[in-house]
Design an enzyme around this catalytic site. Structure first.
Site, PDB file in Angstrom:
ATOM      1  N   TYR A 114       0.582  -1.124  -0.156  1.00 59.25           N
ATOM      2  CA  TYR A 114       0.014  -0.116   0.112  1.00 59.25           C
ATOM      3  C   TYR A 114       0.826   1.347  -0.180  1.00 59.25           C
ATOM      4  O   TYR A 114       0.542   2.147  -0.497  1.00 59.25           O
ATOM      5  CB  TYR A 114      -0.930  -0.012   1.232  1.00 59.25           C
ATOM      6  CG  TYR A 114      -2.094  -0.843   1.137  1.00 59.25           C
ATOM      7  CD1 TYR A 114      -2.129  -2.038   1.057  1.00 59.25           C
ATOM      8  CD2 TYR A 114      -3.384  -0.133   1.150  1.00 59.25           C
ATOM      9  CE1 TYR A 114      -3.242  -3.001   0.998  1.00 59.25           C
ATOM     10  CE2 TYR A 114      -4.621  -0.986   1.171  1.00 59.25           C
ATOM     11  CZ  TYR A 114      -4.517  -2.174   0.962  1.00 59.25           C
ATOM     12  OH  TYR A 114      -5.454  -2.952   0.730  1.00 59.25           O
ATOM     13  N   LYS A 170       3.310 -15.438   3.311  1.00 56.82           N
ATOM     14  CA  LYS A 170       3.724 -15.878   2.125  1.00 56.82           C
ATOM     15  C   LYS A 170       5.152 -16.324   2.146  1.00 56.82           C
ATOM     16  O   LYS A 170       5.584 -15.752   1.125  1.00 56.82           O
ATOM     17  CB  LYS A 170       3.137 -15.290   1.065  1.00 56.82           C
ATOM     18  CG  LYS A 170       2.914 -15.760  -0.356  1.00 56.82           C
ATOM     19  CD  LYS A 170       1.924 -17.142  -0.524  1.00 56.82           C
ATOM     20  CE  LYS A 170       2.318 -17.793  -2.031  1.00 56.82           C
ATOM     21  NZ  LYS A 170       1.500 -19.004  -2.075  1.00 56.82           N
ATOM     22  N   ASP A 224     -12.515  -9.131   4.548  1.00 57.84           N
ATOM     23  CA  ASP A 224     -13.946  -9.090   3.542  1.00 57.84           C
ATOM     24  C   ASP A 224     -14.282 -10.594   3.700  1.00 57.84           C
ATOM     25  O   ASP A 224     -15.495 -11.041   3.662  1.00 57.84           O
ATOM     26  CB  ASP A 224     -13.558  -8.471   2.228  1.00 57.84           C
ATOM     27  CG  ASP A 224     -13.886  -7.020   2.407  1.00 57.84           C
ATOM     28  OD1 ASP A 224     -13.587  -6.505   3.275  1.00 57.84           O
ATOM     29  OD2 ASP A 224     -14.551  -6.483   1.052  1.00 57.84           O
TER      30      ASP A 224
HETATM   31  C1  IPM Z   1     -10.277  -1.001   3.804  1.00 58.58           C
HETATM   32  C2  IPM Z   1     -10.655  -0.541   2.369  1.00 58.58           C
HETATM   33  C3  IPM Z   1      -9.254   0.378   2.087  1.00 58.58           C
HETATM   34  C4  IPM Z   1      -8.019  -0.521   2.230  1.00 58.58           C
HETATM   35  C5  IPM Z   1      -9.112   1.080   0.803  1.00 58.58           C
HETATM   36  C6  IPM Z   1     -10.310   1.863   0.363  1.00 58.58           C
HETATM   37  C7  IPM Z   1      -7.826   1.800   0.850  1.00 58.58           C
HETATM   38  O1  IPM Z   1     -10.522  -1.570   1.564  1.00 58.58           O
HETATM   39  O2  IPM Z   1     -10.356  -0.248   4.747  1.00 58.58           O
HETATM   40  O3  IPM Z   1     -10.649  -2.338   4.075  1.00 58.58           O
HETATM   41  O4  IPM Z   1      -7.465  -1.271   1.235  1.00 58.58           O
HETATM   42  O5  IPM Z   1      -7.223  -0.474   3.367  1.00 58.58           O
HETATM   43 MN    MN Z   2     -10.879  -3.361   2.395  1.00 53.60          MN
END
Ligand code: IPM
Ligand code: MN
Ligand code: NAD
Length: 363
Positions: A141, A186, A246
């Protein structure tokens, strides 16, 4: 107590769910005699539209001087052109980095009343109680990015210091729970993961009471579905944590349910649901506010040390999950506001005996 909370409603359903969490916090303030001041600021797509920047300086300054930051969600199709110079998500990443919130706590529990919404069979859901600790300010990131006509790169970098601090946080949290930590990486392919694994293993020596296991991320994605009840605290790097949580939300029944707390060294934290701006349902009053309300509870617990108040919100939400009303993602037809009203009513009901005891004492 007095507290200043910066709200960043953001885009899409962000403002809808943030408004509910603010209403719940206001109710808690009134019931328990606290003074919460809310200051709303721009971040994300709305900030780009208003100022050209996803994280205006005024927003960052306000967040730095706040006791806590409550965030909705940012992003949406309007700002998603892959060739755009500036993106809403950069605001969120910039804020996380600027506040140094390297540990993102994402708890997963499955409410018994929602078991039928889970894609997993009921017997797999027994005793599911996982705390994900996602590293939040490093990895791909935040590494250097390059782009030419036919090539693109995202550097993934971790230092031992970055791994060590989030690992220590995860071990500490595991100590307060079932004393079992799973570190996900990983390491069979990535050098960053080998650094991750050896650092976590070294840190483990300071926590002999916590059992540590390592799991590769691909098999972890499978095992999380096959035996979610096996896991207690799960610590992992930024991108793996984003994806696995998620997946975890699906186990709970909806992405709209999971809260998060992003913490650094001090008390200041960012609190947001794990879902995004949900452009497909934005502006319709359909968003599930539960993840954001539970994030407000985490705010009270971690930034303000108000454990009793946090637990009261969680109990009020638990009752709504058990009895309804439920938004569409949970198979119901209630609106965001209906759920808000029900949570507020439950909070008030729970507080009622306290009030009458006080009335008896003084009246
Ligand atoms: C989250 C979101 C963010 C991330 C994005 C919007 C930058 O998906 O908070 O999970 O990937 O961290
Ligand atoms: Mn996310
Ligand atoms: P999303 O989380 O916005 O939505 C995925 C699916 O889940 C959609 O069908 C949506 O309707 C549903 N959903 C999400 N939250 C819900 C809620 N509270 N109630 C009911 N249903 C809900 O993910 P996406 O569509 O991949 O991303 C949309 C935008 O959100 C992108 O721009 C992305 O970058 C952004 N995003 C922001 C954050 C954040 O601000 N923290 C997090 C994730 C994604």
């Amino acid at each position: 107590m007095k507290a200043m909370i910066v709200t960043l409603p953001g885009d899409g359903v962000g403002p809808e769910v943030t408004a509910v969490a603010v209403a719940v916090l206001n109710a808690v303030a009134e019931q328990y005699g606290h003074e919460f001041t809310f200051k709303e600021h721009l971040m994300g797509g709305c900030a780009i539209d208003a100022t050209g920047e996803p994280l205006p300086a005024a927003t960052l300054t306000a967040c730095k001087s706040a006791d806590a930051v409550l965030l909705g969600a940012v992003g949406g199709p309007k700002w998603s052109d892959p060739n755009a110079e500036v993106r809403p998500e950069q605001g969120l990443l910039g804020l996380r980095a600027a506040l140094g919130v390297y540990a993102n706590l994402r708890p997963l529990v499955v409410h018994p009343a929602l078991a039928a919404l889970s894609p997993l069979k009921a017997d797999r859901l027994e005793a599911v109680d996982v705390l994900f600790v996602r590293e939040l300010t490093g990895g791909a990131y935040f590494g250097a990015k390059t782009r030419s006509a036919d090539t693109a790169t995202d550097e993934c970098k971790y230092t031992t210091a970055e791994v060590e601090r989030v690992a220590r946080r995860a071990f500490e949290l595991a100590r307060g729970r079932r004393k079992h930590l799973t570190s996900v990486d990983k390491a069979n392919v990535l050098e960053t993961s080998r650094l991750w694994r050896s650092t976590v293993t070294r840190v483990a020596a300071d926590y002999p009471d916590v059992t540590l296991e390592h799991q590769l991320v691909d098999s972890m994605a499978m095992l999380l579905l096959a035996r979610p009840g096996h896991y207690d605290v799960v610590v992992t790097e930024n991108l793996f944590g984003d994806i696995l949580t998620d997946e975890a939300a699906a186990i709970a029944g909806s992405l709209g349910l999971l809260p998060s707390a992003s913490l650094g060294e001090g008390k200041l934290g960012i609190y947001e649901p794990i879902h995004g701006s949900a452009p497909d349902i934005a502006g319709k009053g359909l968003a599930d506010p539960v993840g954001t309300i539970l994030s407000a509870a985490l705010l009270l617990r971690h930034s303000l040390d108000l454990e009793m108040e946090a637990a009261a919100i969680e109990a009020a939400v638990g009752e709504v999950l058990a009895q309804g009303p439920h938004t569409r993602d949970l198979g119901g037809n209630a609106s965001t506001r209906d759920v808000c009203g029900a949570v507020l009513a439950n909070l008030q009901r729970a507080a009622a005996p306290v009030v009458s005891r006080a009335q008896r004492a003084f009246g």
